[in-house]
Write a protein that holds these residues in place. Sequence first.
Motif, mmCIF file in Angstrom:
data_model
loop_
_atom_site.group_PDB
_atom_site.id
_atom_site.type_symbol
_atom_site.label_atom_id
_atom_site.label_comp_id
_atom_site.label_asym_id
_atom_site.label_seq_id
_atom_site.Cartn_x
_atom_site.Cartn_y
_atom_site.Cartn_z
ATOM 1 N N LEU A 10 -5.916 -11.499 16.643
ATOM 2 C CA LEU A 10 -6.596 -11.038 17.847
ATOM 3 C C LEU A 10 -5.769 -10.004 18.618
ATOM 4 N N SER A 11 -4.439 -10.153 18.590
ATOM 5 C CA SER A 11 -3.599 -9.222 19.357
ATOM 6 C C SER A 11 -3.441 -7.887 18.640
ATOM 7 N N GLY A 12 -3.951 -7.807 17.397
ATOM 8 C CA GLY A 12 -3.822 -6.546 16.639
ATOM 9 C C GLY A 12 -2.531 -6.478 15.839
ATOM 10 N N PHE A 13 -1.666 -7.502 15.979
ATOM 11 C CA PHE A 13 -0.351 -7.465 15.325
ATOM 12 C C PHE A 13 -0.483 -7.403 13.800
ATOM 13 N N THR A 14 -1.378 -8.239 13.240
ATOM 14 C CA THR A 14 -1.556 -8.275 11.780
ATOM 15 C C THR A 14 -2.011 -6.915 11.269
ATOM 16 N N LEU A 15 -2.954 -6.321 11.984
ATOM 17 C CA LEU A 15 -3.494 -5.016 11.593
ATOM 18 C C LEU A 15 -2.396 -3.951 11.588
ATOM 19 N N ILE A 16 -1.550 -3.964 12.630
ATOM 20 C CA ILE A 16 -0.498 -2.944 12.729
ATOM 21 C C ILE A 16 0.506 -3.131 11.584
ATOM 22 N N LYS A 17 0.849 -4.396 11.293
ATOM 23 C CA LYS A 17 1.798 -4.652 10.197
ATOM 24 C C LYS A 17 1.212 -4.178 8.863
ATOM 25 N N GLU A 18 -0.066 -4.458 8.645
ATOM 26 C CA GLU A 18 -0.726 -4.052 7.393
ATOM 27 C C GLU A 18 -0.742 -2.527 7.282
ATOM 28 N N MET A 19 -1.059 -1.877 8.402
ATOM 29 C CA MET A 19 -1.119 -0.416 8.381
ATOM 30 C C MET A 19 0.268 0.176 8.141
ATOM 31 N N ASN A 20 1.285 -0.381 8.810
ATOM 32 C CA ASN A 20 2.657 0.101 8.599
ATOM 33 C C ASN A 20 3.054 -0.019 7.134
ATOM 34 N N LYS A 21 2.649 -1.124 6.511
ATOM 35 C CA LYS A 21 3.013 -1.340 5.108
ATOM 36 C C LYS A 21 2.335 -0.296 4.210
ATOM 37 N N GLN A 22 1.032 -0.088 4.433
ATOM 38 C CA GLN A 22 0.287 0.879 3.608
ATOM 39 C C GLN A 22 0.871 2.286 3.733
ATOM 40 N N ILE A 23 1.100 2.700 4.990
ATOM 41 C CA ILE A 23 1.622 4.056 5.199
ATOM 42 C C ILE A 23 3.034 4.163 4.624
ATOM 43 N N SER A 24 3.853 3.115 4.826
ATOM 44 C CA SER A 24 5.218 3.133 4.278
ATOM 45 C C SER A 24 5.198 3.298 2.768
ATOM 46 N N ASP A 25 4.274 2.585 2.111
ATOM 47 C CA ASP A 25 4.191 2.679 0.641
ATOM 48 C C ASP A 25 3.897 4.110 0.205
ATOM 49 N N ILE A 26 2.904 4.727 0.856
ATOM 50 C CA ILE A 26 2.537 6.110 0.504
ATOM 51 C C ILE A 26 3.746 7.030 0.685
ATOM 52 N N ILE A 27 4.420 6.891 1.838
ATOM 53 C CA ILE A 27 5.536 7.790 2.157
ATOM 54 C C ILE A 27 6.719 7.530 1.218
ATOM 55 N N GLU A 28 7.040 6.246 0.987
ATOM 56 C CA GLU A 28 8.194 5.928 0.125
ATOM 57 C C GLU A 28 7.994 6.428 -1.302
ATOM 58 N N GLU A 29 6.783 6.257 -1.823
ATOM 59 C CA GLU A 29 6.498 6.755 -3.183
ATOM 60 C C GLU A 29 6.701 8.265 -3.249
ATOM 61 N N THR A 30 6.221 8.948 -2.199
ATOM 62 C CA THR A 30 6.329 10.415 -2.190
ATOM 63 C C THR A 30 7.788 10.854 -2.074
ATOM 64 N N ILE A 31 8.570 10.153 -1.262
ATOM 65 C CA ILE A 31 10.001 10.490 -1.135
ATOM 66 C C ILE A 31 10.676 10.311 -2.498
ATOM 67 N N ALA A 32 10.342 9.207 -3.170
ATOM 68 C CA ALA A 32 10.944 8.946 -4.498
ATOM 69 C C ALA A 32 10.617 10.082 -5.460
ATOM 70 N N ARG A 33 9.363 10.572 -5.428
ATOM 71 C CA ARG A 33 8.977 11.661 -6.340
ATOM 72 C C ARG A 33 9.702 12.960 -5.978
ATOM 73 N N HIS A 34 10.011 13.149 -4.692
ATOM 74 C CA HIS A 34 10.777 14.339 -4.295
ATOM 75 C C HIS A 34 12.223 14.225 -4.777
ATOM 76 N N LYS A 35 12.760 13.011 -4.723
ATOM 77 C CA LYS A 35 14.147 12.830 -5.184
ATOM 78 C C LYS A 35 14.249 13.090 -6.684
ATOM 79 N N ASN A 36 13.186 12.721 -7.418
ATOM 80 C CA ASN A 36 13.188 12.966 -8.874
ATOM 81 C C ASN A 36 12.718 14.375 -9.213
ATOM 82 N N LYS A 37 12.401 15.153 -8.170
ATOM 83 C CA LYS A 37 11.929 16.545 -8.340
ATOM 84 C C LYS A 37 10.661 16.632 -9.194
#
Length: 395
Positions: free
Chosen positions: A139-166
């Motif tokens: 109800l406080s929105g906490f679960t939603l924010i955590k889920e969203m942070n996880k999804q966005i983090s996954d997208i960003i982390e994968e992309t950073i990894a691909r940049h490191k591997n060129k």
Amino acid sequence: MEREFEGRPNSFFIRLRCLGKRMGITFADGELWKEHRQFTVKHLKNVGFGKTAMEAEIKKELQSILDYINRHKSKPINPKTILAMSVMNILWKFTAGERIKEDRLNFLLDLLSARSRAFSMAGGWLNQWPWIRFLLPELSGFTLIKEMNKQISDIIEETIARHKNKTINGDDFMYSFLDEMNGKTKESFTEEQLKIICLDILIAGSQTTSNVLEFAILTVLRNKVIQEKIFEEITNVLGYETPSWADSSRLIYTNAFLLEVQRYFTIVPLAGPRRVLEDVNMDGYIIPKDTTILIAVGDVHFDPDIWEDPDKFIPERFIDEHGNIKNTEHMYPFGIGRRRCPGDSLAKSFIFIVFVGIMQAYRIECSNGVLPSEEPLIGLISSARPYTAEFLARQ
């Protein structure tokens, strides 16, 4: 906006939004903010953001929006999905050199729009009583924010990894940041900081720009006279030439209409919170250092001392007697001061080019005989209530 107002509050809610720490650009302040805002703006420009390369990307997206409408035009279309996806794709192209996969992007956009609604109530609760997350996580929105942070983090982390591997070709902001980081000259250039800047970019661009376009389409759908006037101007000035940002100085009425959309449906009614960096005397009131203040942009856009009949939708209020654009000094759709949105060049060009391109090709009609409401849904940002429209080819 004076420099005393450039700080950001350090609240539980803001730390939660920034994956636990006050980093990135949007909610950082002091030296970290100055250094990284400057770096981000400069390096996005270096890879073509705000330049001809960006306009070429917008025109590409316009073409794919028109193709989408063309493929689906036999049934009513909800403009939301396609518009938000296009803006995100352009942003991510300059930030990370690629597009986000469609199914993932759709999922992310759903989360972001749920976030805007949840935050309007949760922001207050979670900020005042952070412990509420243990009692009422949903109800406080906490679960939603955590889920969203996880999804966005996954997208960003994968992309950073691909940049490191060129494995991503070309030049983009992420490569510039990683180069700076590997140079090891500045301690503030960390992978965590890069991740939160990318989060800032995705959140900032996800809905604001596309919401303006949704309201613009909704307004012409509800007002045939305005729609025909815009189409007539586009036909007389451009014919069937693909629109460019430079045409905004020639399409005066269309430009005035889009300004009025941004005034009347203020997308960000309350600009992000500021922390006062020292005691300030404002109109005889002392605002103590470290006070959190909010800037009520929506109130300025409806102030009867500035606007005649502010509650009426009148594009002509932005046109002077010589047929030039006027009154823009009281418009703050992108904020104000050095905290102003650094992506405004993308937003303005995208809104103009895509709107003109759609109007040039299609007449927009009501899909079921019932006019959709223009009453916005107000969360952290203002959005149109879900609606569908029929797009009828012009020629």
